[in-house]
Scaffold this active site. Structure first.
Site, PDB file in Angstrom:
ATOM      1  N   LYS A  96      -1.506   4.955   1.859  1.00 27.15           N
ATOM      2  CA  LYS A  96      -0.759   3.688   1.863  1.00 27.15           C
ATOM      3  C   LYS A  96       0.379   3.678   2.875  1.00 27.15           C
ATOM      4  O   LYS A  96       0.717   2.634   3.421  1.00 27.15           O
ATOM      5  CB  LYS A  96      -0.230   3.377   0.468  1.00 27.15           C
ATOM      6  N   GLU A 118       4.888  -6.518  -4.128  1.00 20.58           N
ATOM      7  CA  GLU A 118       4.547  -6.325  -5.527  1.00 20.58           C
ATOM      8  C   GLU A 118       4.009  -4.908  -5.668  1.00 20.58           C
ATOM      9  O   GLU A 118       3.576  -4.299  -4.704  1.00 20.58           O
ATOM     10  CB  GLU A 118       3.466  -7.322  -5.942  1.00 20.58           C
ATOM     11  N   SER A 383      -8.341   9.633  -0.313  1.00 20.15           N
ATOM     12  CA  SER A 383      -7.236   8.714  -0.034  1.00 20.15           C
ATOM     13  C   SER A 383      -5.879   9.188  -0.540  1.00 20.15           C
ATOM     14  O   SER A 383      -4.848   8.807   0.001  1.00 20.15           O
ATOM     15  CB  SER A 383      -7.550   7.331  -0.608  1.00 20.15           C
TER      16      SER A 383
HETATM   17  C1  LIG Z   1      -3.854   2.257  -3.845  1.00 23.13           C
HETATM   18  C2  LIG Z   1      -4.805   3.360  -3.716  1.00 23.13           C
HETATM   19  C3  LIG Z   1      -6.186   3.138  -3.488  1.00 23.13           C
HETATM   20  C4  LIG Z   1      -6.824   1.780  -3.481  1.00 23.13           C
HETATM   21  O1  LIG Z   1      -6.403   0.917  -2.486  1.00 23.13           O
HETATM   22  P1  LIG Z   1      -7.296   0.516  -1.246  1.00 23.13           P
HETATM   23  O2  LIG Z   1      -6.519  -0.595  -0.617  1.00 23.13           O
HETATM   24  O3  LIG Z   1      -8.639   0.081  -1.735  1.00 23.13           O
HETATM   25  O4  LIG Z   1      -7.404   1.709  -0.363  1.00 23.13           O
HETATM   26  C5  LIG Z   1      -7.009   4.233  -3.287  1.00 23.13           C
HETATM   27  N1  LIG Z   1      -6.528   5.498  -3.332  1.00 23.13           N
HETATM   28  C6  LIG Z   1      -5.218   5.752  -3.560  1.00 23.13           C
HETATM   29  C7  LIG Z   1      -4.774   7.166  -3.585  1.00 23.13           C
HETATM   30  C8  LIG Z   1      -4.310   4.696  -3.763  1.00 23.13           C
HETATM   31  O5  LIG Z   1      -3.030   4.972  -3.990  1.00 23.13           O
END
Ligand SMILES: *Cc1c(COP(=O)(O)O)cnc(C)c1O
Length: 406
Positions: A96, A118, A383
């Site tokens: 993010k 938000e 992610s």
């Molecule tokens: C917020 C989040 C997501 C989901 O958000 P996307 O916009 O679909 O990438 C995925 N993995 C993590 C670790 C997150 O914090």
């Protein structure tokens, strides 16, 4: 469809990916969004912006993040090899920050003094508060009162980073009300404020901007994998909530002979309210200022959604995903809560990497696919890291005794 000029062709000038996207806004916000879109399209090409963003990524975020070969996990499954793009090692523990730093830098270049957002579980709020601290911008984060009570550690993080956290008391007191409150603030304060949306969703130009800032993930991963192996992976995969980490990972591979698969949460099952598998059960509709695929209840209103991973429970999905699915270029599949938790423990135990529950959905899919394929390679975007999920997982599943075997 020809994908060799895809990034030049999409989105259209007014923010459409085919019929998806656009900017469905109250009239008084139209000029504010146009200002952001125009500023972004000029600023993002300036050498000053590009070199500043490059420096921030390297020195502050710790990029590039590595690509890692899961040798032990792969061997346990068979001969297909699983690789991870390590966004869990990006500063603040997830992808993010890639778009938050981009949005913060844009705010700075536009002369804005304040960024707002938000947040649901608090992950986006923490990333934006981090960017605000770095750039010396004021920051207000809107969060439903129910979420404020549930997510004390993230609320504390945001406050330590200097952000104001507003506990929203309306309606169900969760994410939807937080979005409404942030939009209200923005409609009053857009002259000195940017509303930084948390994913590749919302009105134009946000799906485009967030995608552009997240593409660093796929660009790095593609080069790193090619350098390691001399060829490209057979399958590239990532989890899809709003769709920011996935679109950033996928697009650099869009013109390659690579299978691309987005993974959505099937939660507890297929009934309405038990999952957030938009691509499987959703239909076309407008919410939060853009046209895409969304989950509706029988009245056509946004349906309740659920996933064990709070970052994935969103009723809609980024418009570019809807378009790329219809074009046939990207496939979408699902993983349940159980499968995600299984992957959470497997990756922890066999590789020493505790993944976020969101990312665990992509790992779960990779494990399933690796068994089926029996050879070849799968590149997963990891992610984020899973420290934030430990207490919850342990309370509900203990230390994963029932997930020991393959
Ligand atoms: C917020 C989040 C997501 C989901 O958000 P996307 O916009 O679909 O990438 C995925 N993995 C993590 C670790 C997150 O914090």
């Amino acid at each position: 469809m020809d994908f060799s000029t895809y990034l030049k062709d999409y989105p259209s000038k007014d923010g459409y990916f085919g019929k998806f996207g656009g900017a469905y806004l109250p009239e008084h916000l139209v000029p504010a969004m146009e200002e952001i879109a125009n500023a972004y399209l000029t600023i993002c090409h300036s050498s000053q912006f590009i070199s500043e963003l490059r420096r921030i990524r390297k020195e502050f975020q710790g990029r590039p993040t590595p690509v890692y070969h899961c040798e032990r996990l792969s061997r346990k499954i068979g001969n297909c090899q699983i690789y991870l793009k390590r966004e869990d090692l990006n500063h603040s523990g997830a992808h993010k920050l890639n778009h938050c730093m981009g949005e913060g830098l844009l705010a700075k270049f536009m002369g804005k003094k304040r960024i707002i957002a938000e947040t649901g579980a608090g992950q986006h709020g923490v990333a934006l508060a981090t960017a605000a601290a770095f750039f010396g911008l004021d920051c207000t984060i809107y969060m439903g009162a129910v979420d404020v009570a549930k997510q004390a550690p993230n609320v504390a993080r945001m406050k330590v980073l200097g952000a104001e956290v507003v506990s929203v008391q309306d309606g169900q007191k969760t994410l939807k009300e937080a979005v409404d409150a942030a939009f209200q603030d923005y409609s009053k304060n857009y002259k000195d404020t940017i509303y930084c949306i948390g994913s590749a969703v919302g009105p134009h130009p946000f799906p485009m901007m967030v995608r552009d800032f997240q593409m660093v993930v796929g660009q790095e991963a593609r080069e790193q994998f090619k350098e390691m192996m001399g060829f490209l992976p057979d399958v590239v995969t990532a989890c899809v909530g709003g769709g920011s980490n996935s679109i950033g990972m996928f697009l650099p591979f869009v013109n390659d002979p690579v299978e691309i698969v987005g993974v959505e949460p099937l939660g507890r099952g297929k009934e309405i309210g038990d999952n957030a598998a938009t691509m499987t059960y959703g239909e076309e509709g407008v919410m939060h200022g853009f046209n895409s695929i969304m989950l509706k209840n029988s009245d056509g209103e946004p349906a309740p959604v659920y996933s064990i991973a709070s970052g994935l429970d969103y009723q809609s999905v980024g418009p570019e995903h809807a378009f790329l699915r219809d074009s046939g270029r990207i496939k979408y599949d699902t993983a349940t809560d159980e499968e995600a938790v299984n992957a959470f423990f497997k990756l922890s135990r066999y590789e020493g990497i505790i993944p976020a529950l969101e990312s665990s959905h992509a790992v779960a899919y990779a494990i399933r696919r690796a068994k089926e394929m029996g050879q070849g390679s799968i590149l997963v975007n990891l992610s984020g890291r899973g420290d934030k999920d430990l207490d919850y997982v342990i309370e509900k599943y203990g230390f994963g005794e029932k997930f020991k075997d393959f």
